[in-house]
Design a protein around this motif. Structure first.
Motif, PDB file in Angstrom:
ATOM      1  N   GLU A 175      35.995  38.873  43.022  1.00 35.48           N
ATOM      2  CA  GLU A 175      34.193  39.169  42.742  1.00 35.48           C
ATOM      3  C   GLU A 175      33.214  39.080  43.145  1.00 35.48           C
ATOM      4  O   GLU A 175      31.512  39.370  42.731  1.00 35.48           O
ATOM      5  N   ARG A 176      33.343  38.652  44.996  1.00 32.77           N
ATOM      6  CA  ARG A 176      32.349  38.464  46.027  1.00 32.77           C
ATOM      7  C   ARG A 176      31.469  37.258  45.737  1.00 32.77           C
ATOM      8  O   ARG A 176      30.826  37.383  46.272  1.00 32.77           O
ATOM      9  N   LEU A 177      32.418  36.104  44.327  1.00 30.16           N
ATOM     10  CA  LEU A 177      31.648  35.543  44.326  1.00 30.16           C
ATOM     11  C   LEU A 177      32.099  34.129  45.797  1.00 30.16           C
ATOM     12  O   LEU A 177      31.557  33.579  46.510  1.00 30.16           O
ATOM     13  N   LEU A 178      33.135  34.566  46.184  1.00 33.59           N
ATOM     14  CA  LEU A 178      34.404  33.332  46.877  1.00 33.59           C
ATOM     15  C   LEU A 178      34.760  33.866  48.140  1.00 33.59           C
ATOM     16  O   LEU A 178      35.204  35.016  48.126  1.00 33.59           O
ATOM     17  N   VAL A 179      34.690  33.210  48.667  1.00 30.60           N
ATOM     18  CA  VAL A 179      35.579  34.263  50.306  1.00 30.60           C
ATOM     19  C   VAL A 179      36.849  32.895  50.490  1.00 30.60           C
ATOM     20  O   VAL A 179      36.277  32.252  50.697  1.00 30.60           O
ATOM     21  N   HIS A 180      38.151  33.724  51.603  1.00 29.13           N
ATOM     22  CA  HIS A 180      38.630  33.030  51.462  1.00 29.13           C
ATOM     23  C   HIS A 180      38.809  32.994  52.965  1.00 29.13           C
ATOM     24  O   HIS A 180      39.363  33.558  53.473  1.00 29.13           O
ATOM     25  N   GLN A 181      38.907  31.877  53.959  1.00 27.83           N
ATOM     26  CA  GLN A 181      39.194  32.086  55.785  1.00 27.83           C
ATOM     27  C   GLN A 181      40.748  31.109  56.135  1.00 27.83           C
ATOM     28  O   GLN A 181      40.634  30.015  55.450  1.00 27.83           O
ATOM     29  N   LEU A 182      41.452  31.605  56.699  1.00 28.23           N
ATOM     30  CA  LEU A 182      42.415  31.661  56.477  1.00 28.23           C
ATOM     31  C   LEU A 182      43.011  30.304  57.302  1.00 28.23           C
ATOM     32  O   LEU A 182      41.703  29.665  58.333  1.00 28.23           O
ATOM     33  N   SER A 238      47.284  23.413  36.792  1.00 26.91           N
ATOM     34  CA  SER A 238      47.527  23.308  37.921  1.00 26.91           C
ATOM     35  C   SER A 238      46.788  24.109  39.186  1.00 26.91           C
ATOM     36  O   SER A 238      45.828  25.016  39.236  1.00 26.91           O
ATOM     37  N   ARG A 239      47.289  23.692  40.260  1.00 25.73           N
ATOM     38  CA  ARG A 239      46.892  24.266  42.017  1.00 25.73           C
ATOM     39  C   ARG A 239      47.175  26.348  41.493  1.00 25.73           C
ATOM     40  O   ARG A 239      46.346  26.378  42.291  1.00 25.73           O
ATOM     41  N   ASN A 240      48.072  26.554  41.185  1.00 29.10           N
ATOM     42  CA  ASN A 240      48.803  27.533  40.750  1.00 29.10           C
ATOM     43  C   ASN A 240      47.474  28.333  39.692  1.00 29.10           C
ATOM     44  O   ASN A 240      46.759  30.057  40.296  1.00 29.10           O
ATOM     45  N   THR A 241      46.653  27.930  38.675  1.00 36.45           N
ATOM     46  CA  THR A 241      46.301  27.992  37.770  1.00 36.45           C
ATOM     47  C   THR A 241      44.727  28.272  38.539  1.00 36.45           C
ATOM     48  O   THR A 241      43.981  29.812  38.963  1.00 36.45           O
ATOM     49  N   LEU A 242      44.371  27.197  39.429  1.00 37.25           N
ATOM     50  CA  LEU A 242      43.168  27.339  40.355  1.00 37.25           C
ATOM     51  C   LEU A 242      42.981  28.262  40.960  1.00 37.25           C
ATOM     52  O   LEU A 242      42.143  28.262  41.411  1.00 37.25           O
ATOM     53  N   ARG A 243      43.484  28.484  42.215  1.00 37.50           N
ATOM     54  CA  ARG A 243      43.890  29.660  43.256  1.00 37.50           C
ATOM     55  C   ARG A 243      44.818  30.919  42.566  1.00 37.50           C
ATOM     56  O   ARG A 243      44.016  31.829  43.203  1.00 37.50           O
ATOM     57  N   GLU A 244      45.044  31.307  41.159  1.00 37.02           N
ATOM     58  CA  GLU A 244      44.179  32.333  40.319  1.00 37.02           C
ATOM     59  C   GLU A 244      42.982  33.199  40.408  1.00 37.02           C
ATOM     60  O   GLU A 244      42.471  33.909  40.163  1.00 37.02           O
ATOM     61  N   ALA A 245      42.461  31.525  39.360  1.00 27.27           N
ATOM     62  CA  ALA A 245      40.919  32.052  39.227  1.00 27.27           C
ATOM     63  C   ALA A 245      40.213  32.018  40.476  1.00 27.27           C
ATOM     64  O   ALA A 245      39.352  32.877  40.468  1.00 27.27           O
ATOM     65  N   PHE A 246      40.331  31.314  42.156  1.00 29.71           N
ATOM     66  CA  PHE A 246      39.955  31.667  43.308  1.00 29.71           C
ATOM     67  C   PHE A 246      39.676  32.828  43.040  1.00 29.71           C
ATOM     68  O   PHE A 246      39.360  33.765  44.068  1.00 29.71           O
ATOM     69  N   ARG A 247      40.942  33.828  43.190  1.00 32.03           N
ATOM     70  CA  ARG A 247      41.715  34.814  43.717  1.00 32.03           C
ATOM     71  C   ARG A 247      40.779  35.981  42.596  1.00 32.03           C
ATOM     72  O   ARG A 247      40.429  37.188  43.569  1.00 32.03           O
ATOM     73  N   LEU A 248      40.216  35.580  41.479  1.00 30.89           N
ATOM     74  CA  LEU A 248      39.158  36.432  40.925  1.00 30.89           C
ATOM     75  C   LEU A 248      37.719  36.477  41.075  1.00 30.89           C
ATOM     76  O   LEU A 248      37.221  37.366  40.972  1.00 30.89           O
ATOM     77  N   LEU A 249      37.421  34.833  41.524  1.00 27.87           N
ATOM     78  CA  LEU A 249      36.236  35.216  41.895  1.00 27.87           C
ATOM     79  C   LEU A 249      35.608  36.211  42.798  1.00 27.87           C
ATOM     80  O   LEU A 249      35.231  36.030  43.664  1.00 27.87           O
ATOM     81  N   THR A 250      37.698  35.803  43.853  1.00 29.27           N
ATOM     82  CA  THR A 250      37.140  36.669  45.564  1.00 29.27           C
ATOM     83  C   THR A 250      37.011  38.253  45.008  1.00 29.27           C
ATOM     84  O   THR A 250      36.611  39.096  46.012  1.00 29.27           O
TER      85      THR A 250
END
Length: 230
Positions: free
Chosen positions: A68-75, A54-66
């Motif tokens: 860990e400094r592997l991903l960044v969220h750009q508004l 799901s989108r919510n699960t994926l967003r939580e995974a993205f949050r975890l990796l953010t």
């Protein structure tokens, strides 16, 4: 038992949380294997459909990796694979030296469980023969991951998984991966031989020199490439 009141209502969170963690594990591994380059935008729709989550699960995974400094969220733009700074690369190597050398120094009496190290060296030699320089870089990371695993510490393994994934982000911007990775293949073999011989002190000495030389080379090449892109 007041502390258990309402706990059953949280049961559904277990599946969602564990799924998000598994998704983050998959994406972290993909980053470490070099499939997602720095600056790449990660599509929620494409990745969610591919993994069947799901989108919510994926967003939580993205949050975890953010975190860990592997991903960044750009508004208003989305989630991107992080582009490291030269200072990041320096810090990665400081962390590696602290952890990896301590692992080797703390090994008990031989013999040591070096099968994973031997496989990584063999994989690296095969990749070199085939001219697969990306594969050689992956084998090199696998060697050091197996080296860390000798500590038998789940916490250390977890810490270094993120560090090695970050390291791959630095490798992505190197325009001559053969020149970067090939000289260290033989040095991996030397460390393996030292551990097979039960010579922990020699292995640590080789490792310390290896990491210092690698840091200087990667920082030099990475810094030059970042300056060119600016």
């Amino acid at each position: 038992m007041a502390e258990l009141n309402g706990l059953a209502d949280d049961r559904a969170l277990l599946g969602r949380t564990s799924t998000a963690e598994r998704v983050s594990d998959i994406l972290r591994s993909r980053i470490a294997e070099g499939f997602f380059p720095p600056g790449a935008r990660l599509s929620e729709d494409s990745i969610g459909n591919a993994l069947g989550v799901s989108r919510n699960t994926l967003r939580e995974a993205f949050r975890l990796l953010t975190h860990e400094r592997l991903l960044v969220h750009q508004l208003n733009r989305g989630v991107f694979v992080r582009v490291l700074t030269v200072e990041d690369v320096e810090d990665i190597y400081r962390t590696r030296s602290l952890v990896e050398c301590a692992v080797v120094r703390g090994l008990g009496e031989p013999p040591y469980a070096v099968d994973g190290l031997a496989k990584a060296v063999a994989d690296g030699r095969r990749a070199s023969r085939e001219g697969d320089w990306k594969g050689l870089g992956t084998a090199n990371i696998h060697f050091h991951r197996e080296l860390v695993a000798l500590a038998g510490s789940a916490r250390t393994d977890e810490l270094m998984r993120s560090v090695f994934a970050e390291l791959r982000l630095a490798f992505h911007l190197v325009d001559d991966p053969r020149r970067l990775h090939e000289p260290y293949l033989a040095r991996n073999g030397q460390m393996l031989q030292a551990l097979q011989d039960g010579d922990r002190e020699q292995a640590e000495s080789l490792l310390g020199t290896y990491l210092d030389d690698s840091r200087k080379k990667v920082v030099e090449v990475y810094g030059r490439r970042v300056a060119e892109d600016d």
